[in-house]
Design an enzyme around this catalytic site. Structure first.
Site, mmCIF file in Angstrom:
data_model
loop_
_atom_site.group_PDB
_atom_site.id
_atom_site.type_symbol
_atom_site.label_atom_id
_atom_site.label_comp_id
_atom_site.label_asym_id
_atom_site.label_seq_id
_atom_site.Cartn_x
_atom_site.Cartn_y
_atom_site.Cartn_z
ATOM 1 N N GLY A 187 0.818 -1.189 0.000
ATOM 2 C CA GLY A 187 0.000 0.000 0.000
ATOM 3 C C GLY A 187 0.859 1.249 0.000
ATOM 4 C CB CYS A 188 0.150 4.711 -1.079
ATOM 5 S SG CYS A 188 -1.518 4.880 -0.396
ATOM 6 C CE1 TYR A 189 -1.398 8.179 4.197
ATOM 7 C CE2 TYR A 189 -3.237 6.697 3.861
ATOM 8 C CZ TYR A 189 -2.755 7.972 3.996
ATOM 9 O OH TYR A 189 -3.611 9.047 3.943
#
Lengths: 348, 348, 348, 348
Positions: C149-151
């Site tokens: 995921g990005c985070y």
């Protein structure tokens, strides 16, 4: 006396701006907050900026619910107000429509531009176009007001002094207009998606296809005393509020910027919500942000014998809710600025 | 062979965009990064997005420093390039000026619009206007290229097919143009302060006072074969990159949108950086963001017999650094797209 | 050899970013552009920035359509990839999932956080977490990659050197993270309406409720060698691209900023996409815009014996499509940077 | 009675916000608009949003000019107010300082954080910290008020109920705070250049180096009854107005979100400008835009036994000019909300 106000469409952006502004109005009180989507919910739960300021629960804007209102503001999709209006008027209420059902006087034009049969053509005839700077006296006595569109407000106020004085040609007028995103309303679609709008600029509905075109032409024709056809080109700016219209007019004879600024100042002398800027100063949208002002600047281009007029408004205030309240003040004999000088402009 | 490149003004926005794009160019290498403000500093310390990509130290862009360069890009305040150019050319280098010193052919016009005496009028005469789509053959053989301004690029490409085909009047042409803030450069002043620009929209230098006016007129006059005077109105959009120009032209005879789209497609056939949109589709600035494209859409307004042309560019790429590299490619006999197809557009 | 690529979900923001980046990749070609909403339409009509760059027609991403692909990227709503994966692998393709179906190793955790039964638990076990800086060797041999995921990408890279070196407590770690709007995808809802996001800032899914929490904890637990629980707090920034994570860690013993910068530099030595900033310089999101970099800066707070680590990525590149291509390069034995260094950070 | 108001620093952003708000105040009138840069100019020429609303000419804010004022607001660079204050007080005026000269009680701390000798240490001792929700009674009788900084206002109001009730540890408190750009004032520098801020997000002055740190700690220590050290981390958001502070506190014992919301509601019962949100609702900056509200939401994270508190203000109103007027109302025995409920919040 407190004016009892009903709103049909209270949870859209223009509706909630009516709520915000009327909360500050000393002579009016919202008694019906009509909504399709949020019936039974507190407005302050839908719009938390209203917490502890507004105590209203959304409900259906039925004729029965609106029956006791002195005035009803309608901010509904095109076509719904024409169905509601007869009942409101029959019950003795006034009606200020922020939609498009009662702006045009010509039924044929309405049906052509909006592709919808108008079911209350007699009321169209009765309705008064609610641009106070041009139609104030007729508004005072009206039962039914068609509140102007946001673009038409900016364009008409930019053109009025020139056309009434007859100093410009009525042919070849162009309005290149730019609007913030809130003018498209609160409905969700790809066109208002942040990632599609931010750091982006676009034109839309160009080349005479936007529905505000006949409305602008109606007012300009009134001013010129003969049919006027305009080029109107809307654009979308990555900002929330504000409209700037750049008007192009061809001068019949040579004039200086100063002469025309004087012309505008005389035309708008005494107007509480039109601020004509001195020669050399052009208004920007932020300078009217949150307020009911329309600011106007202009400059002559001697190379092309044109005069350019820049007008700016907050599309949700002078372009919608603020002007509607200005009209309400006129309908009820109140000073026109009542409740409208508190809020702004807010800068920066 | 690697082209040895010098940049005078490498730490402004157009300069650093040259650095970014040239870092991807397979046939060129920046050997001098000239700067006034950051001499002795690593470019990557001034612009950290360049860290681990570019290993250059800012230095004075003196004629001596630039002597070994095959080509020099100048991105300097008006007036400085005319002083530097003779030495660069004498040393055998080519010069591509991203400023305004060599765009106009008419010395008088230059001195009138820029209020400055031109000290190299013979070089003005020699210089070629670097808009490849219109002046490609002349650019190939040039020593000195005046790289077009950002607005003039968007306006000229919008107008060229119409004027060359003679389908529109040469009178009454209007360009209502809108630009992102990076066009104003990196210098600090109140006009680029975030709080003054954000959620704001304004017009500036209107009514024939912007210095890009004579440049646009020069190109349009070339195309029309006679003097053309235009209305050019710039506006500032709260975004960083992008120009959208809305061109208004009066058709000599009735045409359909489809006919004119065909005309544009023929005119720009084979052009690698002009994308003509199908009828019914208008380009937006974000769709060319970060790229060297100029996208064009158009629509006829039969009510006013006008055709509206919408053109969009990234002002720092096709409007400055990208077009300069396109010109460099032409000067050195490389395929025109070399190094220019990698980067974008980046959307959203 | 050209890698034949299929994309399931090619018309969302991460899908179209895959298309953009793969169009520049010298060893790969997209052969299937799977889409739910735009079947039969040219991608360039849906996303005009791709005009004249990409010639692909959207189609159903069925197992049959994807059968000839060497690798399939899936960018689908949670739960759909687990249904598609067995067929893709059975047909001999590799699969890189940009969704969440194969990021967690613990089926129970998946089902608890995503409230969905996992239908391919054996593949969950087989899948490799695709963060190359930490799991490179395992990725090389994988058939199935769960792209982070990005985070979690931003948080894990900020924490890794500290945890592996054991210089910070594993208790009390906080990631206060801020993301641009494109992370929410292209779907329309009030939460991404421009007028609701612009000039606004908010926290959401706070206090341990965001689904990226267990993913971050899984990686940090791997690094620490024991279970780590974190506070993860996401916020929404009025911008399109970019994530900045502010990590708070408690030092076991006194350290200087310089010592820790050295620690990070050693840890990431040779990493092509991690740039550790010198002491005194903090990265900003725009400095990695459009690129596959993760930039990291840090500073010790001697008053509280904490070290703060600031990491930034472009959520659509290093946080999604770029990292997925980095993984593809690993799977196919290509240099890890292939096709990923062109686009640059674009600044400003 | 009308309060005669002088402003020293009337043309900065907080100064002009004072002017905007005082123009709506029924009991106060600005009689001196002090300015360094615009002496002799109409404020409405400097800030055209004030046209036809404010008729003031900028002048030097000398002790003589301010002598007849009942109250003087100072919004000056650090160090100038301490020089002006004795004369204002000697002339019988009250002084509300929107700068930092009179916020800290500890001269040593001031001199250490601001690197400046304080020339009026006795007045520091006399001054009252102007956060009405916590120091209301002391403010009523004050001659000299140190108006809180914008960040400290948001942080202190988020922490106060927790610390006074003693339900959280006083160790390990973190405020991760995010501010719009107007907090940096109207001065021009690269840090507020639109192209550098737009579509960008950054941290600055982190790790205990921001000057608001001791101010926050002073208030929290008052509340806790013993010295409190905090981590305070400011960030810059690409928007004009608004601060959101994310506070992290460790609970001494288990509590539910509902219990703590009740605690906050009791603590702030009767406060006109603090709105505690119901459990499950978090405030966003836009919901207080243009208003004097501080909105607070909170949520317990049982996984880490922390409670997160989100507080939002408009940095120019509750964070500066609005709170200063709230203090003026207290000094002069007026209802605290006088003149402060008209303007907003304006949404969207």
């Amino acid at each position: 006396m407190t004016i009892r106000v009903g709103i049909a469409g209270a949870t859209g952006y223009t509706g909630v701006e009516l709520v915000r502004l009327l909360a500050q109005h000393p002579e009016a009180e919202v008694v019906v907050a009509g909504t399709e989507s949020y019936q039974g919910q507190h407005l302050a739960a839908v719009y938390p900026h209203l917490r502890e300021r507004v105590d209203l629960v959304g409900r259906e804007a039925s004729p029965e619910a609106l029956a006791g209102c002195d005035v009803v503001f309608t901010s509904l999709p095109h076509g719904l107000t024409m169905a509601l209006a007869p009942a409101v008027l029959a019950a003795g209420g006034r009606l200020i429509d922020l939609g498009a059902d009662f702006r045009l006087r010509d039924v044929t034009a309405y049906e052509q531009w909006y592709r919808k049969t108008h079911t209350a053509p007699d009321l169209m005839e009765e309705a008064v176009y609610g641009l106070p700077e041009l139609y104030r006296e007729r508004i005072r006595g009206a039962r039914l007001v068609g509140n102007p569109g946001c673009y038409p407000t900016a364009c008409a106020l930019a053109a009025a002094p020139l056309l009434q004085a007859g100093v410009v040609e009525t042919e070849g007028i162009i309005f290149d207009a730019k609007s913030g995103v809130s003018g498209a309303g609160r409905g969700v679609n790809l066109g208002v998606h942040f990632s599609e709008v931010n750091e982006n600029f676009k034109a839309y509905n160009i080349a005479g296809t936007h529905r505000h075109t006949p409305e602008i032409e109606q007012t300009l024709s009134d001013l010129a005393g003969r049919p006027v056809v305009v080029s109107f080109t809307p654009h979308l700016v990555p900002m929330t509020r504000g409209i700037l219209a750049t008007g192009y007019f061809t001068l019949k004879a040579e004039r200086t910027t100063e002469q025309l600024v004087d012309l505008f100042r005389e035309f708008y002398a005494g107007e509480p919500f039109v601020r004509v800027r001195p020669a050399g100063e052009l208004p920007t949208t932020k300078q009217v942000w949150g307020s009911n002002y329309c600011d106007i600047g202009l400059q002559v281009d001697p190379r092309t014998r044109r005069v350019l007029v820049i007008s700016v408004i907050d599309n949700l205030v002078k372009g919608a809710a603020g002007q509607a309240i200005q009209n309400m003040n006129l309908l009820f004999g109140l000073p026109e600025t009542t409740g409208l000088l508190n809020a702004g402009p807010v800068y920066p």
